[in-house]
Design a protein around this motif. Structure first.
Motif, PDB file in Angstrom:
ATOM      1  N   LYS A  88       2.172  10.167 -10.851  1.00  0.00           N
ATOM      2  CA  LYS A  88       2.622   8.567 -10.118  1.00  0.00           C
ATOM      3  C   LYS A  88       2.138   8.592  -8.868  1.00  0.00           C
ATOM      4  O   LYS A  88       2.266   9.302  -7.921  1.00  0.00           O
ATOM      5  CB  LYS A  88       3.968   8.243 -10.446  1.00  0.00           C
ATOM      6  CG  LYS A  88       4.206   8.547 -11.911  1.00  0.00           C
ATOM      7  CD  LYS A  88       5.921   8.395 -11.953  1.00  0.00           C
ATOM      8  CE  LYS A  88       6.447   8.470 -13.524  1.00  0.00           C
ATOM      9  NZ  LYS A  88       7.723   8.553 -13.580  1.00  0.00           N
ATOM     10  N   VAL A  89       1.888   7.259  -8.253  1.00  0.00           N
ATOM     11  CA  VAL A  89       1.219   6.985  -6.996  1.00  0.00           C
ATOM     12  C   VAL A  89       2.052   5.630  -6.737  1.00  0.00           C
ATOM     13  O   VAL A  89       2.124   4.571  -7.624  1.00  0.00           O
ATOM     14  CB  VAL A  89      -0.136   7.141  -7.088  1.00  0.00           C
ATOM     15  CG1 VAL A  89      -0.820   5.888  -7.877  1.00  0.00           C
ATOM     16  CG2 VAL A  89      -0.453   6.836  -5.601  1.00  0.00           C
ATOM     17  N   LEU A  90       2.288   5.509  -5.388  1.00  0.00           N
ATOM     18  CA  LEU A  90       2.468   3.959  -4.989  1.00  0.00           C
ATOM     19  C   LEU A  90       1.939   4.039  -3.560  1.00  0.00           C
ATOM     20  O   LEU A  90       1.752   5.175  -2.851  1.00  0.00           O
ATOM     21  CB  LEU A  90       4.036   3.718  -4.701  1.00  0.00           C
ATOM     22  CG  LEU A  90       4.904   4.340  -3.793  1.00  0.00           C
ATOM     23  CD1 LEU A  90       5.754   3.127  -3.352  1.00  0.00           C
ATOM     24  CD2 LEU A  90       6.018   5.339  -4.179  1.00  0.00           C
ATOM     25  N   GLY A  91       1.946   2.882  -3.050  1.00  0.00           N
ATOM     26  CA  GLY A  91       1.242   2.729  -1.673  1.00  0.00           C
ATOM     27  C   GLY A  91       0.992   1.320  -1.253  1.00  0.00           C
ATOM     28  O   GLY A  91       1.579   0.340  -1.663  1.00  0.00           O
ATOM     29  N   GLU A  92       0.203   1.259  -0.222  1.00  0.00           N
ATOM     30  CA  GLU A  92      -0.319  -0.068   0.341  1.00  0.00           C
ATOM     31  C   GLU A  92      -1.852  -0.255   0.366  1.00  0.00           C
ATOM     32  O   GLU A  92      -2.605   0.695   0.493  1.00  0.00           O
ATOM     33  CB  GLU A  92       0.104   0.228   1.989  1.00  0.00           C
ATOM     34  CG  GLU A  92       1.708   0.372   2.213  1.00  0.00           C
ATOM     35  CD  GLU A  92       1.883   0.569   3.564  1.00  0.00           C
ATOM     36  OE1 GLU A  92       1.474  -0.277   4.497  1.00  0.00           O
ATOM     37  OE2 GLU A  92       2.337   1.679   3.785  1.00  0.00           O
ATOM     38  N   LEU A  93      -2.071  -1.393   0.057  1.00  0.00           N
ATOM     39  CA  LEU A  93      -3.631  -1.763  -0.141  1.00  0.00           C
ATOM     40  C   LEU A  93      -3.911  -3.164   0.412  1.00  0.00           C
ATOM     41  O   LEU A  93      -3.097  -4.014   0.161  1.00  0.00           O
ATOM     42  CB  LEU A  93      -3.942  -1.906  -1.618  1.00  0.00           C
ATOM     43  CG  LEU A  93      -5.384  -2.375  -1.939  1.00  0.00           C
ATOM     44  CD1 LEU A  93      -6.489  -1.383  -1.482  1.00  0.00           C
ATOM     45  CD2 LEU A  93      -5.469  -2.499  -3.508  1.00  0.00           C
ATOM     46  N   ASN A  94      -4.942  -3.121   1.292  1.00  0.00           N
ATOM     47  CA  ASN A  94      -5.210  -4.415   1.896  1.00  0.00           C
ATOM     48  C   ASN A  94      -6.824  -4.687   1.950  1.00  0.00           C
ATOM     49  O   ASN A  94      -7.584  -3.685   2.110  1.00  0.00           O
ATOM     50  CB  ASN A  94      -4.902  -4.242   3.503  1.00  0.00           C
ATOM     51  CG  ASN A  94      -3.469  -3.786   3.797  1.00  0.00           C
ATOM     52  OD1 ASN A  94      -2.611  -4.905   3.381  1.00  0.00           O
ATOM     53  ND2 ASN A  94      -3.217  -2.614   4.396  1.00  0.00           N
ATOM     54  N   TYR A  95      -7.117  -5.813   1.757  1.00  0.00           N
ATOM     55  CA  TYR A  95      -8.473  -6.246   1.498  1.00  0.00           C
ATOM     56  C   TYR A  95      -8.846  -7.269   2.676  1.00  0.00           C
ATOM     57  O   TYR A  95      -7.842  -8.146   2.719  1.00  0.00           O
ATOM     58  CB  TYR A  95      -8.898  -6.666   0.188  1.00  0.00           C
ATOM     59  CG  TYR A  95      -8.984  -5.773  -0.808  1.00  0.00           C
ATOM     60  CD1 TYR A  95     -10.025  -5.132  -1.052  1.00  0.00           C
ATOM     61  CD2 TYR A  95      -7.742  -5.687  -1.781  1.00  0.00           C
ATOM     62  CE1 TYR A  95     -10.152  -4.305  -2.176  1.00  0.00           C
ATOM     63  CE2 TYR A  95      -8.023  -4.967  -2.917  1.00  0.00           C
ATOM     64  CZ  TYR A  95      -8.907  -4.182  -3.118  1.00  0.00           C
ATOM     65  OH  TYR A  95      -9.052  -3.263  -4.131  1.00  0.00           O
ATOM     66  N   LYS A  96      -9.704  -7.193   3.270  1.00  0.00           N
ATOM     67  CA  LYS A  96     -10.226  -8.222   4.437  1.00  0.00           C
ATOM     68  C   LYS A  96     -11.667  -8.356   4.380  1.00  0.00           C
ATOM     69  O   LYS A  96     -12.346  -7.553   5.014  1.00  0.00           O
ATOM     70  CB  LYS A  96      -9.982  -8.042   5.742  1.00  0.00           C
ATOM     71  CG  LYS A  96      -9.906  -9.118   6.725  1.00  0.00           C
ATOM     72  CD  LYS A  96      -9.395  -8.894   8.159  1.00  0.00           C
ATOM     73  CE  LYS A  96      -9.697  -9.955   8.953  1.00  0.00           C
ATOM     74  NZ  LYS A  96      -9.447  -9.817  10.469  1.00  0.00           N
ATOM     75  N   PHE A  97     -12.186  -9.473   3.472  1.00  0.00           N
ATOM     76  CA  PHE A  97     -13.562  -9.586   3.333  1.00  0.00           C
ATOM     77  C   PHE A  97     -14.243 -10.783   4.169  1.00  0.00           C
ATOM     78  O   PHE A  97     -13.370 -11.781   4.139  1.00  0.00           O
ATOM     79  CB  PHE A  97     -13.788  -9.975   1.911  1.00  0.00           C
ATOM     80  CG  PHE A  97     -13.667  -8.571   0.948  1.00  0.00           C
ATOM     81  CD1 PHE A  97     -14.087  -7.325   1.368  1.00  0.00           C
ATOM     82  CD2 PHE A  97     -12.860  -8.856  -0.170  1.00  0.00           C
ATOM     83  CE1 PHE A  97     -13.930  -6.442   0.272  1.00  0.00           C
ATOM     84  CE2 PHE A  97     -12.408  -7.689  -0.965  1.00  0.00           C
ATOM     85  CZ  PHE A  97     -13.210  -6.473  -0.540  1.00  0.00           C
ATOM     86  N   ASP A  98     -15.297 -10.483   4.597  1.00  0.00           N
ATOM     87  CA  ASP A  98     -15.776 -11.363   5.496  1.00  0.00           C
ATOM     88  C   ASP A  98     -15.838 -13.049   4.963  1.00  0.00           C
ATOM     89  O   ASP A  98     -16.405 -12.942   3.796  1.00  0.00           O
ATOM     90  CB  ASP A  98     -17.101 -11.183   6.044  1.00  0.00           C
ATOM     91  CG  ASP A  98     -17.655 -12.153   7.057  1.00  0.00           C
ATOM     92  OD1 ASP A  98     -16.855 -12.865   7.843  1.00  0.00           O
ATOM     93  OD2 ASP A  98     -18.904 -12.226   7.183  1.00  0.00           O
ATOM     94  N   GLY A  99     -15.209 -14.036   5.266  1.00  0.00           N
ATOM     95  CA  GLY A  99     -15.448 -15.055   4.876  1.00  0.00           C
ATOM     96  C   GLY A  99     -14.273 -15.542   3.688  1.00  0.00           C
ATOM     97  O   GLY A  99     -14.538 -16.468   2.923  1.00  0.00           O
ATOM     98  N   LYS A 100     -13.485 -14.573   3.370  1.00  0.00           N
ATOM     99  CA  LYS A 100     -12.389 -14.971   2.266  1.00  0.00           C
ATOM    100  C   LYS A 100     -10.988 -14.587   3.116  1.00  0.00           C
ATOM    101  O   LYS A 100     -11.109 -13.799   4.024  1.00  0.00           O
ATOM    102  CB  LYS A 100     -12.555 -13.869   1.053  1.00  0.00           C
ATOM    103  CG  LYS A 100     -13.893 -14.120   0.567  1.00  0.00           C
ATOM    104  CD  LYS A 100     -14.032 -13.199  -0.739  1.00  0.00           C
ATOM    105  CE  LYS A 100     -15.263 -13.634  -1.429  1.00  0.00           C
ATOM    106  NZ  LYS A 100     -15.309 -13.181  -2.909  1.00  0.00           N
ATOM    107  N   ASP A 101     -10.189 -14.928   2.428  1.00  0.00           N
ATOM    108  CA  ASP A 101      -8.647 -14.654   2.695  1.00  0.00           C
ATOM    109  C   ASP A 101      -8.263 -13.107   2.634  1.00  0.00           C
ATOM    110  O   ASP A 101      -8.678 -12.553   1.589  1.00  0.00           O
ATOM    111  CB  ASP A 101      -7.771 -15.597   1.908  1.00  0.00           C
ATOM    112  CG  ASP A 101      -7.878 -17.122   2.100  1.00  0.00           C
ATOM    113  OD1 ASP A 101      -8.131 -17.373   3.456  1.00  0.00           O
ATOM    114  OD2 ASP A 101      -7.939 -17.874   1.217  1.00  0.00           O
TER     115      ASP A 101
END
Length: 157
Positions: A67-80
Motif C-alpha cells: 500500500k502507498v500514500l503520498g503527495e502528488l503535484n502537477y504544474k504544467f506550463d499554461g495550465k492550472d
C-alpha cells in the motif's frame, strides 16, 4: 515525528474535502492510514518530472502490504496546477492510486497509474469513464505507458 504530523495533516485535508461533498468523495482507506500511523517506517521515495516550464513531483510513503500514500503535484506550463494526495496499491511493477487534488479552487478525484522501471515511474494513460464525477480507468490492463510523463527518482527534501 514530522512524518506523523504530515500524515495527520493529510488526513485532516482529506476529511475536510470529503465532508464538503459527501456524495462525491470517499474517505481514505483507513487501513492505509492506520498502518502509517502505527510507526511502520518504509523509506519515503521522491520523484520529479521537469521539462521546459512544466513540472510534476511525487512523494510516496510506503505503508507495507503493498500500500502507498503520498503527495502528488502537477504544474504544467499554461495550465492550472494540481496539488493533492494519493493512496493506493502496488501490484508488481505497477502503482495504481486514487488522486484527490485541488485545481482552480475545485476538488477533483481521478485514478493515476505508473509503471516502475528502475528509478523511474512512467505514467500510464488509457480510456476513462466518470463515476459520480470521479475519473476512473476503464481497464487497468490496457493502459499505455511512456507517452509523456516520466518521473525520475530524486532525493526527498
Amino acid at each position: 515525528m514530522n512524518k506523523l504530523f504530515l500524515i495527520i495533516a493529510i488526513i485532516s485535508i482529506l476529511m475536510t474535502s470529503c465532508q464538503s461533498d459527501s456524495k462525491k468523495y470517499t474517505t481514505v482507506d483507513s487501513s492505509i492510514m492506520s498502518e502509517k500511523q502505527t510507526g511502520y517506517t518504509a523509506p519515503d521515495e521522491c520523484f520529479e518530472y521537469v521539462k521546459d516550464k512544466s513540472t510534476a513531483s511525487l512523494r510516496m510513503y510506503g505503508t507495507g502490504d503493498n500500500k502507498v500514500l503520498g503527495e502528488l503535484n502537477y504544474k504544467f506550463d499554461g495550465k492550472d496546477k494540481n496539488n493533492g494526495v494519493i493512496y493506493g496499491l502496488i501490484k508488481g511493477d505497477t502503482i495504481i492510486v486514487d488522486y484527490k487534488f485541488q485545481s482552480e479552487g475545485m476538488y477533483s478525484h481521478r485514478e493515476v497509474a505508473w509503471l516502475r522501471k528502475g528509478d523511474q515511474l512512467i505514467e500510464g494513460y488509457g480510456d476513462v469513464y466518470q463515476v459520480n464525477g470521479d475519473t476512473k480507468f476503464k481497464n487497468i490492463n490496457k493502459l499505455t505507458f511512456g507517452k509523456s510523463i516520466i518521473l525520475s527518482k530524486t532525493n526527498c527534501k
